[in-house]
Design a protein around this motif. Structure first.
Motif, PDB file in Angstrom:
ATOM      1  N   THR A  75       0.831  -1.206   0.000  1.00  0.00           N
ATOM      2  CA  THR A  75       0.000   0.000   0.000  1.00  0.00           C
ATOM      3  C   THR A  75       0.863   1.253   0.000  1.00  0.00           C
ATOM      4  O   THR A  75       0.606   2.207  -0.755  1.00  0.00           O
ATOM      5  CB  THR A  75      -0.929   0.003   1.228  1.00  0.00           C
ATOM      6  OG1 THR A  75      -1.757  -1.158   1.197  1.00  0.00           O
ATOM      7  CG2 THR A  75      -1.817   1.242   1.234  1.00  0.00           C
ATOM      8  N   ALA A  76       1.898   1.265   0.834  1.00  0.00           N
ATOM      9  CA  ALA A  76       2.768   2.434   0.924  1.00  0.00           C
ATOM     10  C   ALA A  76       3.501   2.707  -0.386  1.00  0.00           C
ATOM     11  O   ALA A  76       3.747   3.860  -0.755  1.00  0.00           O
ATOM     12  CB  ALA A  76       3.774   2.239   2.055  1.00  0.00           C
ATOM     13  N   ILE A  77       3.819   1.653  -1.116  1.00  0.00           N
ATOM     14  CA  ILE A  77       4.486   1.802  -2.407  1.00  0.00           C
ATOM     15  C   ILE A  77       3.537   2.367  -3.450  1.00  0.00           C
ATOM     16  O   ILE A  77       3.956   2.992  -4.425  1.00  0.00           O
ATOM     17  CB  ILE A  77       5.066   0.445  -2.850  1.00  0.00           C
ATOM     18  CG1 ILE A  77       6.223   0.045  -1.927  1.00  0.00           C
ATOM     19  CG2 ILE A  77       5.541   0.478  -4.306  1.00  0.00           C
ATOM     20  CD1 ILE A  77       6.656  -1.398  -2.059  1.00  0.00           C
ATOM     21  N   ALA A 348      11.572  -8.865   0.136  1.00  0.00           N
ATOM     22  CA  ALA A 348      12.170  -7.525   0.061  1.00  0.00           C
ATOM     23  C   ALA A 348      12.394  -7.126  -1.397  1.00  0.00           C
ATOM     24  O   ALA A 348      12.201  -5.967  -1.781  1.00  0.00           O
ATOM     25  CB  ALA A 348      13.485  -7.503   0.833  1.00  0.00           C
ATOM     26  N   ALA A 349      12.771  -8.101  -2.224  1.00  0.00           N
ATOM     27  CA  ALA A 349      12.967  -7.835  -3.648  1.00  0.00           C
ATOM     28  C   ALA A 349      11.668  -7.399  -4.319  1.00  0.00           C
ATOM     29  O   ALA A 349      11.665  -6.498  -5.174  1.00  0.00           O
ATOM     30  CB  ALA A 349      13.525  -9.069  -4.335  1.00  0.00           C
ATOM     31  N   LEU A 350      10.542  -8.026  -3.949  1.00  0.00           N
ATOM     32  CA  LEU A 350       9.253  -7.604  -4.507  1.00  0.00           C
ATOM     33  C   LEU A 350       9.006  -6.128  -4.227  1.00  0.00           C
ATOM     34  O   LEU A 350       8.568  -5.371  -5.109  1.00  0.00           O
ATOM     35  CB  LEU A 350       8.106  -8.432  -3.921  1.00  0.00           C
ATOM     36  CG  LEU A 350       8.033  -9.923  -4.231  1.00  0.00           C
ATOM     37  CD1 LEU A 350       6.743 -10.512  -3.649  1.00  0.00           C
ATOM     38  CD2 LEU A 350       8.096 -10.188  -5.724  1.00  0.00           C
ATOM     39  N   PHE A 351       9.270  -5.709  -2.998  1.00  0.00           N
ATOM     40  CA  PHE A 351       9.053  -4.308  -2.622  1.00  0.00           C
ATOM     41  C   PHE A 351       9.939  -3.372  -3.457  1.00  0.00           C
ATOM     42  O   PHE A 351       9.473  -2.350  -3.971  1.00  0.00           O
ATOM     43  CB  PHE A 351       9.350  -4.091  -1.141  1.00  0.00           C
ATOM     44  CG  PHE A 351       8.480  -4.868  -0.199  1.00  0.00           C
ATOM     45  CD1 PHE A 351       7.180  -5.235  -0.538  1.00  0.00           C
ATOM     46  CD2 PHE A 351       8.961  -5.248   1.049  1.00  0.00           C
ATOM     47  CE1 PHE A 351       6.380  -5.951   0.349  1.00  0.00           C
ATOM     48  CE2 PHE A 351       8.170  -5.960   1.941  1.00  0.00           C
ATOM     49  CZ  PHE A 351       6.887  -6.313   1.588  1.00  0.00           C
ATOM     50  N   GLU A 352      11.206  -3.738  -3.571  1.00  0.00           N
ATOM     51  CA  GLU A 352      12.142  -2.862  -4.284  1.00  0.00           C
ATOM     52  C   GLU A 352      11.820  -2.788  -5.779  1.00  0.00           C
ATOM     53  O   GLU A 352      11.891  -1.721  -6.393  1.00  0.00           O
ATOM     54  CB  GLU A 352      13.576  -3.354  -4.066  1.00  0.00           C
ATOM     55  CG  GLU A 352      14.093  -3.163  -2.649  1.00  0.00           C
ATOM     56  CD  GLU A 352      14.240  -1.687  -2.295  1.00  0.00           C
ATOM     57  OE1 GLU A 352      15.101  -1.013  -2.875  1.00  0.00           O
ATOM     58  OE2 GLU A 352      13.460  -1.215  -1.445  1.00  0.00           O
ATOM     59  N   ILE A 353      11.453  -3.916  -6.377  1.00  0.00           N
ATOM     60  CA  ILE A 353      11.103  -3.909  -7.802  1.00  0.00           C
ATOM     61  C   ILE A 353       9.804  -3.150  -8.026  1.00  0.00           C
ATOM     62  O   ILE A 353       9.656  -2.405  -9.012  1.00  0.00           O
ATOM     63  CB  ILE A 353      11.023  -5.354  -8.331  1.00  0.00           C
ATOM     64  CG1 ILE A 353      12.413  -5.991  -8.309  1.00  0.00           C
ATOM     65  CG2 ILE A 353      10.436  -5.393  -9.736  1.00  0.00           C
ATOM     66  CD1 ILE A 353      12.427  -7.481  -8.602  1.00  0.00           C
ATOM     67  N   ALA A 354       8.847  -3.311  -7.118  1.00  0.00           N
ATOM     68  CA  ALA A 354       7.596  -2.552  -7.228  1.00  0.00           C
ATOM     69  C   ALA A 354       7.878  -1.053  -7.169  1.00  0.00           C
ATOM     70  O   ALA A 354       7.280  -0.264  -7.919  1.00  0.00           O
ATOM     71  CB  ALA A 354       6.638  -2.954  -6.121  1.00  0.00           C
TER      72      ALA A 354
END
Length: 547
Positions: A75-77, A348-354
């Motif tokens: 959500t924050a992303i 963590a990778a999902l967050f960074e790629i998103a």
């Protein structure tokens, strides 16, 4: 932590190459690339692998904390809920806590041998019932326990194992003879999950796999930790009645004891590796009592979406499993299996790629899904459920890029692609690696069967071209030997153990470079109209053509 040299190139325009006939997209994406950072990765991994999340076991309070954190980050992303108005896809599972007798006895003409639970044998059952009772089950050695017509191999030929317990070897014949099966590349016939499935199809009452560290690619400690607590399975209409009454493993030492009791030479294992081997009745009986506590409930995949600007009904999936082993048997006083590498790094990778997709100056034309999957450690359950109950049509699913257990060993000259040669996703990964001055190569240990050990496998089974990329071996400035040694040390000392914890000394610059490559692959696909295809000879090509 070291700064990546690659960051020096980020101010330059970046050209995404397309397949023939496609328009080219040139975007200045230094902002997107810079959004993927060591600091971001470290912060996410620390939270996901903290003791407060209790090892992220499905059905535990650790699950609720974990999935809420993932939802908050998505959500924050700025991502949208991926399942209607919800970020969650419920996955119906059953938890079975099997409590076998502490001693499992085998009897024969020469007497008996007793094997101690966890130390020498592990047992459990997938049947949803309060008690399992097996008495006087004849023990049969059935080689690899494989029925593979395409390889002219049938270990069950002429064998009736109804009511019996089969003992089988791990891996497949190609591990020992490169002229058989696919040589050093393990087939699905070599996976432990297949051994259990085939024994059930044959009507066996019990099935035990002989553990061998080299053939399995992990030690007995991994088997022990994986079987020391409750097991999770997807709920089935028959409550597991079609499975064997019990499943398990025998240690190498226990196997020697069993063969000695049966008066059978250990050379039989060598004979079983040759074509034409015939299973033998060991003239030994066994039995067990397993008391069980069962609980049906829902676990959750966490699904987020970034809607495409031009073709929102076509989907690229990035996946990573959020679960680990929870709280289990204590090792050196620590009972929390934190799973920092496996697989806090992937989530963590999902967050960074998103974040990178959101930061890109040109939005993706196709929709991008980010799925944090449950139950991978229990047998790829979350991905199996999504693949068989997809939220979005498989026919419109372009590809899957799966991220699992990235190694914090620094930048590498290469990138490992497990299952290389299966689909055109390899070509996308190769093109992205070339832009970084790197190369891709196949798994250095294909006999370990890694292609069947993570969630991309379930997407491949239903025909979705899947890419499973992971950390390279050839570490910049330190070489191949160093990289392989670091991975081996992790497998021996931290994999599936409480010691898999975040370490401030980790080098994350290599992960950053890898994630930029993964982003490149997905972004390139997001701007195209082509669908990547399976290559000739792939066992998944037929499923892909049926989508």
């Amino acid at each position: 932590m070291k700064k990546t040299v690659y960051a020096l190139t980020l101010a330059l325009p970046y050209l995404f190459a397309c397949n023939s006939g496609e328009k080219e997209h040139s975007v200045s994406d230094s902002t997107a690339f810079k959004s993927i950072s060591e600091a971001g990765l470290a912060n996410y991994i620390k939270v996901l692998s903290s003791d407060s999340l209790e090892g992220r076991k499905p059905f535990s309070s650790g699950e609720e904390k974990t999935i809420q954190y993932i939802q908050q980050r998505f959500t924050a992303i700025g991502l949208q809920p991926g399942n209607g108005e919800s970020f969650f896809q419920e996955v119906p599972m059953v938890e079975i806590k099997s409590s076998p007798a502490e001693i499992v006895t085998f009897t024969g003409a020469k007497g008996k041998v007793d094997f101690k639970l966890l130390d020498e044998i592990v047992l459990g059952s997938r049947r949803v019932q309060p008690r399992i009772d097996v008495k006087n089950s004849d023990v049969v050695f059935a080689g690899f326990g494989i029925v593979a017509p395409e390889f002219n191999w049938n270990d069950y030929e002429g064998l009736d194992v109804k009511g019996k317990t089969v003992v089988v070897m791990v891996n497949d014949p190609g591990f020992y003879n490169k002229e058989l099966f696919k040589g050093e590349t393990m087939t699905y016939y070599g996976r432990w999950t297949y051994k259990f499935e085939e024994a059930a199809r044959q009507g066996a009452t019990g099935v035990l796999i002989i553990h061998d560290t080299n053939a399995a690619s992990y030690g007995w400690n991994v088997v022990r930790s994986g079987w020391s607590g409750p097991q999770l399975n997807l709920q089935t209409a028959d409550n597991g009645a079609s499975r064997c009454a019990f499943e398990g493993w025998l240690s190498a030492e226990a196997t020697k004891g069993l063969f000695a009791l049966a008066g059978v030479s250990m050379d039989l294992l060598e004979e079983a590796k040759k074509p034409g081997f015939k299973a033998i009745d060991m003239q030994v009986k066994t039995g067990t009592t397993i008391k069980q506590q069962t609980k049906k409930s829902m676990s959750n995949n966490v699904v987020a979406k970034l809607t495409g600007s031009e073709r929102p009904d076509e989907y690229i999936i990035y996946s990573a499993h959020w679960d680990h082993l929870g709280v289990g048997e204590a090792i050196e006083g620590d009972s929390i299996y934190n799973g920092a590498v496996d697989n806090a790094t992937g989530v963590a990778a999902l967050f960074e790629i998103a974040k990178a997709f959101k930061a890109a100056k040109t939005a993706p034309e196709r929709s991008v899904l980010f799925i944090a999957l449950t139950g991978e450690e229990e047998g790829l359950l979350g991905s199996e459920f999504y693949a068989t109950h997809p939220i979005y049509p498989l026919a419109k699913t372009v590809a899957n890029i799966n991220i699992d257990a990235l190694a914090p060993i620094g930048r590498t000259k290469d990138l490992i692609v497990t299952g290389m040669g299966q689909s055109e996703m390899d070509d996308y990964a190769s093109a992205a690696a070339k832009k970084q001055g790197r190369s891709i190569k196949s798994d250095s240990n294909p006999s370990a069967g890694h292609f069947f050990r993570s969630d991309h496998f379930n997407f491949a089974k239903v025909g979705v071209p899947a890419l499973y990329p992971s950390t390279g071996d050839d570490v910049v400035g330190k070489g191949m030997e160093y990289g392989l040694a670091q991975k081996e040390a992790y497998n021996e000392k931290r994999y599936h153990q409480p010691a898999d914890e975040f370490d401030e000394s980790w080098q994350l610059d290599g992960m950053v470079e890898d994630l930029r490559l993964f982003f490149d692959v997905g972004y390139t696909l997001s701007q195209q109209t082509d669908f990547p295809k399976w290559k000739e000879g792939s066992e998944f090509k037929a499923a892909g053509e049926k989508r």
